[in-house]
Structure formats: structure tokens, C-alpha cells
Design an enzyme around this catalytic site. Structure first.
Site, PDB file in Angstrom:
ATOM      1  N   CYS A 111      14.652 -11.571  10.562  1.00 23.45           N
ATOM      2  CA  CYS A 111      16.056 -11.593  10.964  1.00 23.45           C
ATOM      3  C   CYS A 111      16.424 -10.338  11.769  1.00 23.45           C
ATOM      4  O   CYS A 111      16.111 -10.232  12.947  1.00 23.45           O
ATOM      5  CB  CYS A 111      16.916 -11.761   9.711  1.00 23.45           C
ATOM      6  SG  CYS A 111      18.638 -12.222  10.049  1.00 23.45           S
ATOM      7  N   HIS A 205      14.359 -16.036   6.957  1.00 19.35           N
ATOM      8  CA  HIS A 205      13.958 -15.110   5.893  1.00 19.35           C
ATOM      9  C   HIS A 205      12.874 -15.730   5.011  1.00 19.35           C
ATOM     10  O   HIS A 205      13.169 -16.273   3.936  1.00 19.35           O
ATOM     11  CB  HIS A 205      15.164 -14.742   5.025  1.00 19.35           C
ATOM     12  CG  HIS A 205      16.080 -13.745   5.629  1.00 19.35           C
ATOM     13  ND1 HIS A 205      15.862 -12.384   5.576  1.00 19.35           N
ATOM     14  CD2 HIS A 205      17.230 -13.913   6.322  1.00 19.35           C
ATOM     15  CE1 HIS A 205      16.836 -11.744   6.183  1.00 19.35           C
ATOM     16  NE2 HIS A 205      17.680 -12.644   6.662  1.00 19.35           N
ATOM     17  N   GLU A 207      10.899 -14.285   3.131  1.00 16.78           N
ATOM     18  CA  GLU A 207      10.761 -13.518   1.890  1.00 16.78           C
ATOM     19  C   GLU A 207      11.734 -13.958   0.800  1.00 16.78           C
ATOM     20  O   GLU A 207      11.498 -13.713  -0.387  1.00 16.78           O
ATOM     21  CB  GLU A 207      10.956 -12.008   2.165  1.00 16.78           C
ATOM     22  CG  GLU A 207      12.380 -11.556   2.407  1.00 16.78           C
ATOM     23  CD  GLU A 207      12.879 -11.749   3.822  1.00 16.78           C
ATOM     24  OE1 GLU A 207      13.940 -11.202   4.159  1.00 16.78           O
ATOM     25  OE2 GLU A 207      12.224 -12.469   4.593  1.00 16.78           O
TER      26      GLU A 207
END
Length: 293
Positions: A111, A205, A207
């Protein structure tokens, strides 16, 4: 004995932003990111040591006695900052990213990390005229270059992913290749070659857990209501509760159906494809070539 990999995680937020995030999520974005990378490296059979740095902070520096060339990889987290505002905290991170490129260290960003790397290489970031992309980015499609890129190895040609951003890379730098796109954001992923380095990054994202995403949505609920994503704070609360429930039990077909979330998104290993690929295709081979793994 093989030595641990060493990764530097750069916190994208200012002290105020990361404290606000930790108050809801329990961790700063950089601490959360470091934990995720550590677990993924372990799954790949490698041990990992992580350091965290804060390039947005005045006078912030690398850990004592360290330099960028001493790391096997550098990753930049998300952030609540906006590069088009050209604030000192943002520009300091652009300068940091240029230094990472110069060091030639494997480089990744989610991002904000993608936006910072693009700006460091000469690109431009602007507010997305289509508005915020939030929750789950839908129908992300690999480009022809993306289908051949190790960044997305193992991905379906079209996929969804957790996301939350209102800005986008509007002007690509020289040396950038778009590897994924969708209707709301033209640059969902890219490889950027600049100076001595190669950056792999995504606008989404990989993660995130759903609990992490839910914590952020809880914090920005007033904005979400104002922008029309929810009709009321109560409706937002129900959505967040569903996210947390799905995180606790990815087999909750009823919740996944209600939220329109595909199995590939509920599976954490598939969701983190790009991070796993960066570790396995960029970090590990580079460390080995340097005699560090």
C-alpha cells in the site's frame, strides 16, 4: 549453521499514527508486519531476525551500528499519510526509499510502501478520483507481465485481497512494470527497477488478518459512514464482527458468503502469496549469493 535472515521493517506512520493504530489493534503496523514475516520465513525453513526503523520520525536512524547493506531485505508498511500533501514525514520516507534502492537490497512494500517506492523512483502519487478502496479489493487481475512475474507465482489470474487506501500511483516511474490492476486502481501491484535495486510491491495488504483489517475499520468508522460505505456505526460494527468471526474460523461459510469473501482470501497462505514469493524468490537467493544464508 545457517545464520538467520535479517529484515528491516520501516514503519510508515508517524508516532501519533502508530500509537492510534496500536490502541485499537494492539500492535504498531511495523511490529505486526515483522511478526508476519517471521512466521512466513519459518514456514520456508528459515529463521529471521527483524529490526524496525521509523523514517517518518525527526532524527530517526537505523539501529546502532547498522547500515542498509547489512540487511537481506527491507519492507515498508502501510500508513495513514498522503504523499500528495508533501509533508516532511512523507518526504523523509521517500528519501529513505531512495537509499534502499541505492543499497541494492531486496525491497518490498504494501500500500503506502508501493506509493513511497514509486515516488522515490520518480513517479507520482495522487488521491484516487474513484474514491476509497476498502475492505476487500475485488477482481484484481494479473497483467501479462504479472503472469510471468515471480511476485505473483501461484496466484489465480483474477483474485481478491484485503485493502484500504484512498490514494494511488497515478504516474509510473521509469523502470516500473504494472503486474496487477483492477477497476478501482490501475496499479494494484508493480515491479520497480531503480538505481541498484528491485522493488516488488502491492497496493493491497497481503499481510493483514481480518482482525487487523476490522480494527482499522473500527477506527475509521465515522469516515466510512460519511463516505457511504455504511449507513450507521451499528452496521459497521456488524461488518467488523463478521470479519473477526471469519478470522477465528475461516471455515465459517455463512460469514464468508455474507461478506462475499472467496476461499482464496480466507486462506492466509494464499492471501500472503506476494510476501511469501518475495522472501523465497528475492530475499533467500540474494542472501545465499552474498554468502549470508
Amino acid at each position: 549453521m545457517t545464520r538467520p535472515l535479517r529484515i528491516l521493517v520501516a514503519e510508515g506512520g508517524t508516532p501519533a499514527l502508530r500509537e492510534r493504530h496500536a490502541a485499537v489493534s494492539g500492535q504498531t503496523p511495523s511490529a505486526f508486519y515483522a511478526d508476519v514475516l517471521t512466521r512466513l520465513a519459518r514456514d520456508l525453513g528459515a529463521s529471521l531476525l527483524t529490526d524496525i526503523c521509523y523514517p517518518a520520525d525527526a532524527g530517526a536512524a537505523l539501529p546502532a551500528g547498522e547500515d542498509l547493506a547489512g540487511y537481506d531485505g527491507v519492507a515498508i508498511t502501510g500508513s495513514g499519510l498522503n504523499l500528495w500533501k508533501a509533508e516532511p514525514e512523507s518526504l523523509a520516507q521517500v528519501a529513505f526509499a531512495r537509499a534502499v534502492f541505492d543499497a541494492g537490497v531486496p525491497f518490498f512494500g504494501s500500500c503506502w510502501g508501493l506509493q513511497v517506492a514509486a515516488a522515490a523512483a520518480g513517479g507520482e502519487v495522487k488521491r484516487n478520483p474513484q474514491g476509497r478502496e476498502v475492505g476487500v479489493a475485488r477482481s484484481i487481475r494479473l497483467t501479462e507481465a504479472g503472469r510471468a512475474s515471480g511476485l505473483h507465482a501461484g496466484r489465480l489470474e483474477a483474485f481478491d485481497a484485503p485493502a484500504i487506501h484512498s490514494d494511488e500511483v497515478a504516474v509510473l516511474p521509469e523502470g516500473a512494470t504494472v503486474t496487477a490492476t483492477n477497476e478501482l486502481c490501475a496499479v494494484q501491484a508493480a515491479e520497480i527497477r531503480h538505481g541498484n535495486g528491485v522493488f516488488w510491491g502491492v497496493q493491497f495488504h497481503p499481510e493483514y488478518t481480518f482482525t487487523e483489517l476490522g480494527g482499522i475499520l473500527s477506527r475509521i468508522t465515522p469516515i466510512m459512514v460519511e463516505e457511504g460505505f455504511f449507513r450507521s456505526p451499528e452496521e459497521a460494527g456488524l461488518y467488523v464482527s463478521d470479519l473477526v468471526a471469519l478470522d477465528a474460523d475461516p471455515a465459517r461459510k455463512d460469514v464468508a458468503w455474507r461478506l462475499g469473501i472467496a476461499p482464496s482470501v480466507t486462506d492466509p497462505r494464499i492471501r500472503r502469496t506476494e510476501l511469501i514469493n518475495w522472501l523465497s524468490a528475492q530475499v533467500l537467493p540474494t542472501a545465499s549469493a552474498r554468502g549470508r544464508a
